[in-house]
Design an enzyme around this catalytic site. Structure first.
Site, mmCIF file in Angstrom:
data_model
loop_
_atom_site.group_PDB
_atom_site.id
_atom_site.type_symbol
_atom_site.label_atom_id
_atom_site.label_comp_id
_atom_site.label_asym_id
_atom_site.label_seq_id
_atom_site.Cartn_x
_atom_site.Cartn_y
_atom_site.Cartn_z
ATOM 1 N N ASP A 177 5.541 28.002 -37.403
ATOM 2 C CA ASP A 177 5.955 29.086 -38.296
ATOM 3 C C ASP A 177 7.325 28.802 -38.925
ATOM 4 O O ASP A 177 8.125 28.063 -38.359
ATOM 5 C CB ASP A 177 6.035 30.376 -37.460
ATOM 6 C CG ASP A 177 5.879 31.635 -38.303
ATOM 7 O OD1 ASP A 177 5.816 31.531 -39.539
ATOM 8 O OD2 ASP A 177 5.831 32.718 -37.710
ATOM 9 N N GLU B 132 1.359 31.322 -33.333
ATOM 10 C CA GLU B 132 2.424 30.876 -34.232
ATOM 11 C C GLU B 132 3.733 30.729 -33.451
ATOM 12 O O GLU B 132 4.176 31.659 -32.785
ATOM 13 C CB GLU B 132 2.606 31.877 -35.386
ATOM 14 C CG GLU B 132 1.353 31.983 -36.248
ATOM 15 C CD GLU B 132 1.569 32.756 -37.547
ATOM 16 O OE1 GLU B 132 2.709 33.207 -37.826
ATOM 17 O OE2 GLU B 132 0.579 32.906 -38.292
ATOM 18 N N GLU C 56 3.988 31.179 -47.171
ATOM 19 C CA GLU C 56 4.298 32.592 -46.948
ATOM 20 C C GLU C 56 5.104 33.145 -48.112
ATOM 21 O O GLU C 56 5.825 32.410 -48.784
ATOM 22 C CB GLU C 56 5.169 32.732 -45.697
ATOM 23 C CG GLU C 56 4.526 32.255 -44.438
ATOM 24 C CD GLU C 56 5.401 32.589 -43.234
ATOM 25 O OE1 GLU C 56 4.947 33.379 -42.402
ATOM 26 O OE2 GLU C 56 6.529 32.077 -43.136
ATOM 27 N N GLU D 297 -2.901 37.478 -39.810
ATOM 28 C CA GLU D 297 -1.767 37.394 -38.890
ATOM 29 C C GLU D 297 -1.456 38.790 -38.353
ATOM 30 O O GLU D 297 -1.396 39.753 -39.116
ATOM 31 C CB GLU D 297 -0.525 36.841 -39.602
ATOM 32 C CG GLU D 297 0.700 36.842 -38.671
ATOM 33 C CD GLU D 297 1.965 36.244 -39.287
ATOM 34 O OE1 GLU D 297 1.970 35.937 -40.501
ATOM 35 O OE2 GLU D 297 2.943 36.097 -38.531
ATOM 36 N N ASN E 135 2.054 35.975 -33.207
ATOM 37 C CA ASN E 135 3.393 35.390 -33.109
ATOM 38 C C ASN E 135 3.800 35.349 -31.650
ATOM 39 O O ASN E 135 3.680 36.347 -30.942
ATOM 40 C CB ASN E 135 4.392 36.242 -33.888
ATOM 41 C CG ASN E 135 4.179 36.121 -35.380
ATOM 42 O OD1 ASN E 135 4.496 35.098 -35.976
ATOM 43 N ND2 ASN E 135 3.613 37.158 -35.977
HETATM 44 P P1 C2E Z 1 6.936 36.103 -39.760
HETATM 45 O O1 C2E Z 1 6.077 35.653 -38.632
HETATM 46 O O2 C2E Z 1 7.537 35.046 -40.615
HETATM 47 O O3 C2E Z 1 6.032 37.107 -40.599
HETATM 48 C C1 C2E Z 1 6.060 37.208 -42.005
HETATM 49 C C2 C2E Z 1 6.912 38.355 -42.470
HETATM 50 O O4 C2E Z 1 6.951 38.350 -43.888
HETATM 51 C C3 C2E Z 1 6.355 39.734 -42.067
HETATM 52 O O5 C2E Z 1 7.459 40.591 -41.833
HETATM 53 C C4 C2E Z 1 5.598 40.139 -43.335
HETATM 54 O O6 C2E Z 1 5.415 41.538 -43.457
HETATM 55 C C5 C2E Z 1 6.540 39.598 -44.391
HETATM 56 N N1 C2E Z 1 5.865 39.376 -45.680
HETATM 57 C C6 C2E Z 1 4.538 39.250 -45.931
HETATM 58 N N2 C2E Z 1 4.289 39.002 -47.238
HETATM 59 C C7 C2E Z 1 5.505 38.957 -47.850
HETATM 60 C C8 C2E Z 1 5.911 38.735 -49.217
HETATM 61 O O7 C2E Z 1 5.125 38.530 -50.140
HETATM 62 N N3 C2E Z 1 7.257 38.749 -49.463
HETATM 63 C C9 C2E Z 1 8.176 38.981 -48.478
HETATM 64 N N4 C2E Z 1 9.457 38.969 -48.796
HETATM 65 N N5 C2E Z 1 7.821 39.175 -47.165
HETATM 66 C C10 C2E Z 1 6.499 39.167 -46.861
HETATM 67 P P2 C2E Z 1 7.506 41.591 -40.602
HETATM 68 O O8 C2E Z 1 6.143 42.163 -40.369
HETATM 69 O O9 C2E Z 1 8.652 42.504 -40.816
HETATM 70 O O10 C2E Z 1 7.818 40.633 -39.376
HETATM 71 C C11 C2E Z 1 9.061 39.992 -39.261
HETATM 72 C C12 C2E Z 1 9.057 38.963 -38.163
HETATM 73 O O11 C2E Z 1 8.941 39.586 -36.884
HETATM 74 C C13 C2E Z 1 7.868 37.999 -38.232
HETATM 75 O O12 C2E Z 1 8.145 37.013 -39.196
HETATM 76 C C14 C2E Z 1 7.828 37.478 -36.814
HETATM 77 O O13 C2E Z 1 8.730 36.412 -36.653
HETATM 78 C C15 C2E Z 1 8.313 38.672 -36.015
HETATM 79 N N6 C2E Z 1 7.155 39.330 -35.358
HETATM 80 C C16 C2E Z 1 6.268 40.216 -35.873
HETATM 81 N N7 C2E Z 1 5.352 40.583 -34.946
HETATM 82 C C17 C2E Z 1 5.676 39.897 -33.816
HETATM 83 C C18 C2E Z 1 5.112 39.834 -32.490
HETATM 84 O O14 C2E Z 1 4.089 40.455 -32.160
HETATM 85 N N8 C2E Z 1 5.735 38.999 -31.586
HETATM 86 C C19 C2E Z 1 6.840 38.260 -31.916
HETATM 87 N N9 C2E Z 1 7.387 37.475 -30.969
HETATM 88 N N10 C2E Z 1 7.395 38.298 -33.134
HETATM 89 C C20 C2E Z 1 6.819 39.095 -34.078
HETATM 90 CA CA CA Z 2 4.457 34.398 -38.168
HETATM 91 CA CA CA Z 3 6.934 32.928 -41.011
#
Ligand code: C2E
Ligand code: CA
Ligand code: CA
Ligand code: CA
Length: 278
Positions: free
Chosen positions: A178, A148, A235, A58, A116
């Site tokens: 998602d 997603e 996740e 991802e 995403n």
């Molecule tokens: P998401 O799509 O639900 O991505 C999963 C989030 O959970 C990611 O946070 C990831 O780093 C985190 N994560 C992974 N493994 C674990 C774990 O074991 N425990 C916990 N507590 N968390 C874990 P991240 O990278 O901070 O991203 C947050 C959100 O930002 C993403 O949630 C997604 O909704 C959004 N996002 C990230 N990149 C993009 C993008 O390019 N475009 C858009 N529209 N949204 C994005």
């Molecule tokens: Ca996602």
């Molecule tokens: Ca998610």
């Protein structure tokens, strides 16, 4: 295999800056940062619970701020969405990712790449063709790409989103629902959009540890997914016992810090080759 996974964790080159209590940048900052290429893709592998082999990654956006270090998406995605910059970010990431995965992409046909997508972007009717054009420009088959869609951020009237999703599916892109289980419209969406994957939100992992009722719900999700021919991803797998628990319930894939951290492009390449030699 597990020991190798743990020791292959990439060393963190950046640590997230502390979250500020207020938004400290402007729309102009974000657009300058986009122009300067400061948004980079991180990659988090998704692993098969049984074989512990990666079958997808991802893409997670990171802002490499020249003074403030690495900034997490929750601190800039909402402002980008309201400023109308989010479409631009996604296009930047598509180009960037398809460029940087070139080195291993054709050698690892089993690995898909998930992006995403903001519902605000998907609402626009030009998007499916634009993305298809970019993917073709990089000689990548849309079958290897998953989009997603987060159900929590759905607009009230999502007819145009349904149209875009259907078109993406017709072009060959995979669709993934998602944060499954956190929104209001999961079941309605499942019946309307041709998803091939659902991602069980990480809140279920915490709940499952001490709540018998949530196990009943998880069993129902597994059987729903089987009947609809959906791949399931859990996740937030943070411990080995999480992994075993969800595997035994019948879920297919896991994503989380215990299995693999989000990592930069070259770290991913090293991680993938280390996995292969295990
Ligand atoms: P998401 O799509 O639900 O991505 C999963 C989030 O959970 C990611 O946070 C990831 O780093 C985190 N994560 C992974 N493994 C674990 C774990 O074991 N425990 C916990 N507590 N968390 C874990 P991240 O990278 O901070 O991203 C947050 C959100 O930002 C993403 O949630 C997604 O909704 C959004 N996002 C990230 N990149 C993009 C993008 O390019 N475009 C858009 N529209 N949204 C994005
Ligand atoms: Ca996602
Ligand atoms: Ca998610
Ligand atoms: Ca989320």
């Amino acid at each position: 295999n597990l020991i190798a996974t743990a020791s292959n964790k990439p060393k963190a080159k950046y640590v997230f800056r502390k979250r500020l209590p207020f938004q400290c940048w402007t729309i102009a900052d974000l657009s300058t940062a986009l122009q300067r290429g400061q948004f980079v893709p991180y990659f988090q592998p998704k692993l098969d619970f049984l074989t512990r082999k990666p079958i997808g990654v991802e893409v997670l956006a990171r802002w490499m701020h020249p003074d403030q270090g690495m900034i997490s998406p929750s601190q800039f995605i909402p402002l980008m969405e309201s400023a109308g910059l989010i479409d631009w970010l996604t296009v930047e990431l598509l180009h960037n990712v398809l460029d940087c995965t070139k080195k291993w992409y054709s050698a690892r046909p089993e690995i898909s790449i998930s992006f995403n997508a903001s519902p605000l972007t998907l609402e626009k009717s030009a998007i499916p063709n634009q993305w298809l054009g970019i993917v073709k420009e990089h000689n990548v088959s849309p079958e290897r790409i998953k989009i997603e869609i987060t159900e929590t951020a759905l607009p009230k009237d999502y007819k145009s989103l349904l149209e875009s999703a259907t078109r993406l599916h017709m072009h060959g892109f995979g669709l993934s629902l998602d944060d499954f289980g956190t929104g209001y419209s999961s079941l309605q969406l499942l019946s309307q959009i041709p998803f091939s994957e659902i991602k069980i939100d990480q809140s279920f992992v915490a709940a499952a540890r001490n709540n018998k009722r949530s196990v009943v719900i998880l069993n129902a999700i597994v059987s729903l997914a089987r009947n609809l021919d959906l791949q399931t991803v859990v996740e937030g797998i943070e411990t080995e016992s999480d992994a075993v628990f969800f595997q035994q319930l019948g879920f297919d894939l896991g994503q989380g810090y215990h299995l693999a951290q989000p990592m930069a492009g070259d770290d991913l390449m090293r991680w993938l080759s280390a996995q292969q030699s295990v």
